[in-house]
Design a protein around this motif. Structure first.
Motif, PDB file in Angstrom:
ATOM      1  N   GLU A 250       9.324  16.898   3.423  1.00 50.98           N
ATOM      2  CA  GLU A 250       9.072  18.016   4.335  1.00 50.98           C
ATOM      3  C   GLU A 250       9.641  19.315   3.751  1.00 50.98           C
TER       4      GLU A 250
ATOM      5  N   ALA B 280       7.377   9.105   7.023  1.00 51.46           N
ATOM      6  CA  ALA B 280       7.890   9.160   8.395  1.00 51.46           C
ATOM      7  C   ALA B 280       7.347   7.989   9.208  1.00 51.46           C
ATOM      8  N   LEU B 281       6.092   7.651   8.965  1.00 50.03           N
ATOM      9  CA  LEU B 281       5.448   6.572   9.713  1.00 50.03           C
ATOM     10  C   LEU B 281       6.130   5.232   9.471  1.00 50.03           C
ATOM     11  N   ILE B 282       6.523   5.003   8.220  1.00 51.73           N
ATOM     12  CA  ILE B 282       7.103   3.693   7.869  1.00 51.73           C
ATOM     13  C   ILE B 282       8.618   3.653   8.129  1.00 51.73           C
TER      14      ILE B 282
ATOM     15  N   ARG C 261       5.144  13.047   3.240  1.00 51.77           N
ATOM     16  CA  ARG C 261       5.949  13.190   4.463  1.00 51.77           C
ATOM     17  C   ARG C 261       5.359  12.352   5.598  1.00 51.77           C
ATOM     18  N   GLY C 262       4.039  12.458   5.784  1.00 53.05           N
ATOM     19  CA  GLY C 262       3.387  11.728   6.882  1.00 53.05           C
ATOM     20  C   GLY C 262       3.558  10.225   6.742  1.00 53.05           C
ATOM     21  N   ALA C 263       3.263   9.705   5.567  1.00 52.65           N
ATOM     22  CA  ALA C 263       3.336   8.252   5.351  1.00 52.65           C
ATOM     23  C   ALA C 263       4.777   7.756   5.442  1.00 52.65           C
TER      24      ALA C 263
ATOM     25  N   HIS D 200       3.058  16.921   1.583  1.00 49.10           N
ATOM     26  CA  HIS D 200       2.593  16.785   2.968  1.00 49.10           C
ATOM     27  C   HIS D 200       2.161  15.349   3.251  1.00 49.10           C
ATOM     28  N   ALA D 201       1.347  14.808   2.344  1.00 50.59           N
ATOM     29  CA  ALA D 201       0.861  13.434   2.537  1.00 50.59           C
ATOM     30  C   ALA D 201       2.022  12.443   2.488  1.00 50.59           C
TER      31      ALA D 201
ATOM     32  N   GLY E 264       2.511  20.952  -2.752  1.00 46.40           N
ATOM     33  CA  GLY E 264       2.576  20.998  -1.279  1.00 46.40           C
ATOM     34  C   GLY E 264       1.701  19.939  -0.640  1.00 46.40           C
ATOM     35  N   GLN E 265       0.495  19.766  -1.180  1.00 48.21           N
ATOM     36  CA  GLN E 265      -0.438  18.773  -0.624  1.00 48.21           C
ATOM     37  C   GLN E 265       0.124  17.361  -0.781  1.00 48.21           C
TER      38      GLN E 265
ATOM     39  N   LEU F 148       0.836  -1.203   0.000  1.00 46.50           N
ATOM     40  CA  LEU F 148       0.000   0.000   0.000  1.00 46.50           C
ATOM     41  C   LEU F 148       0.871   1.253   0.000  1.00 46.50           C
ATOM     42  N   PHE F 149       1.942   1.228   0.800  1.00 41.77           N
ATOM     43  CA  PHE F 149       2.821   2.398   0.856  1.00 41.77           C
ATOM     44  C   PHE F 149       3.465   2.655  -0.503  1.00 41.77           C
TER      45      PHE F 149
ATOM     46  N   GLU G  94       7.462  20.400   0.991  1.00 43.25           N
ATOM     47  CA  GLU G  94       6.180  20.926   1.490  1.00 43.25           C
ATOM     48  C   GLU G  94       6.346  22.397   1.900  1.00 43.25           C
TER      49      GLU G  94
ATOM     50  N   GLU H  72       0.904   4.130  -2.784  1.00 39.17           N
ATOM     51  CA  GLU H  72       0.549   5.481  -2.371  1.00 39.17           C
ATOM     52  C   GLU H  72       1.656   6.479  -2.697  1.00 39.17           C
TER      53      GLU H  72
END
Lengths: 233, 125
Positions: free
Chosen positions: B82, B70-72, B66-68, B63-64, B59-60, B34-35, B85, B38
């Motif tokens: 980042e 960083a999580l993985i 960056r979040g995903a 942003h998305a 930017g949008q 999935l990552f 963004e 995405e």
């Protein structure tokens, strides 16, 4: 009773990951990608807790939180990658109960959810609930219809409070009896008992008991407090 | 920290899939896939944004991403996303192209590492 969590996160990977983590921890999860979809979910069901991403397409998390606050009394956790203190303050002032900065471990998120629910469940159970024409105040064991006090039995009051806490969600007779009195009975055993309590309750709170507008029967499943009636709590 | 750890931080990667029941091969494979899907989509979105002079779109997407990332545990990709963004907030879309190339490059480094985490095709689930 399984607690319901509403997740509003536009990024698919994060939304899916936290959904699976919370489902694994035993929660019932509804996950959507924007504020408009969240508000549509709320028309059908009021969750026990909402997790909101701050930066959403369209209406942002702060504004959504204020909209949610007008529709139900449940805790909100903000989820964001914004790290600055001012955002934390803004989130908490917007009505958030907790704030988690990305990246985070899903296990940490689950722990935050558990802590917030633990912290707020007592308050929610005793918080007065206002519906048009009906006020339910479990802490004072008081129910008013159009400003006039209605005298309910303890079980009727507990059943009504349980329905109000889960407004818009169908509760089975077994769940209602368990929530009201802590009885562990089968659905078959609970059904006739709850049916009598609900009939008596309707006689006391419904303007026309034969055509209930507050306590609705969901055939084959149980009962729910109508979510079509806007709450002002 | 080694270069490989900067591309994919092993500790973060392991931790993110430790749900209450512990690590699960199937869940990990599902989320890695999935990552990858995405991230590829978001990078494409950033390319389109830069090409069409739409800084907000860049930017949008950043942003998305960056979040995903960083999580993985994809630290380099998250750092570049980042930077992109924040750049998208103040720069013209045409100035963002080098940043978009950087995230593309970081993803190209990351992809084989993540694919190596997936069970071989045909292995029992």
């Amino acid at each position: 009773m399984t607690q319901a969590i509403l997740i509003v996160e536009d990024e698919n990977f994060t939304r899916e990951l936290i959904s699976v983590a919370l489902q694994g921890a035993g929660y019932r999860v509804t996950a959507v990608g924007d504020a408009e979809a969240a508000l549509r979910v709320l028309e059908r069901q009021v969750p026990d807790l909402a997790i909101l991403d701050v930066r959403l397409p369209g209406m942002d998390g702060w504004d959504l939180c204020q909209q949610l606050r007008a529709r139900g009394d449940f805790p909100v956790i903000f989820l964001t990658s914004l790290r600055d203190d001012e955002y934390v303050v803004k989130g908490l002032r917007a009505g958030g109960d907790d704030y988690l900065v990305k990246p985070f471990s899903p296990l940490v998120l689950v722990a935050h959810v558990e802590a917030v629910l633990r912290r707020t469940s007592g308050a929610a159970a005793t918080h007065p609930m206002e519906l048009p024409g009906l006020t339910i105040d479990p802490a004072r064991s008081r129910v008013e219809r159009d400003g006039t006090r209605v005298h309910l039995t303890a079980t009727e009051l507990k059943i009504l409070a349980a329905l109000a806490r889960h407004r818009g969600t169908t509760l089975s007779a077994r769940q209602l009896l368990s929530d009201a009195n802590g009885y562990h009975v089968t659905e078959k055993e609970a059904r006739p008992v709850v049916k009598v309590h609900v009939r008596n309750l309707r006689q006391k709170i419904e303007p026309v008991p034969e055509e209930p507008r507050y306590v609705l029967t969901v055939r084959g499943l149980g009962y729910m407090l109508s979510s079509a009636i806007a709450a002002s709590a | 920290m080694s270069g490989a750890e900067e591309i994919l931080h092993g500790g973060t990667f392991r931790e993110v899939f430790q749900f209450s029941q512990g690590p699960d091969e199937q869940i990990r494979a599902r989320f890695v896939s999935l990552f990858l899907q995405e991230a590829a989509g978001l990078i494409l979105e950033a390319h389109y944004g830069a090409a069409e002079d739409d800084a907000a779109r860049v930017g949008q997407a950043a942003h998305a991403l960056r979040g995903a990332s960083a999580l993985i545990g994809a630290r380099r990709l998250a750092a570049y996303a980042e930077a992109l963004e924040y750049a998208a907030e103040g720069e013209a879309a045409s100035q963002l192209r080098p940043g978009v190339e950087l995230i593309s490059g970081a993803f190209a480094e990351l992809r084989p590492l993540l694919l190596s985490m997936l069970p071989p095709v045909g292995s029992p689930s």
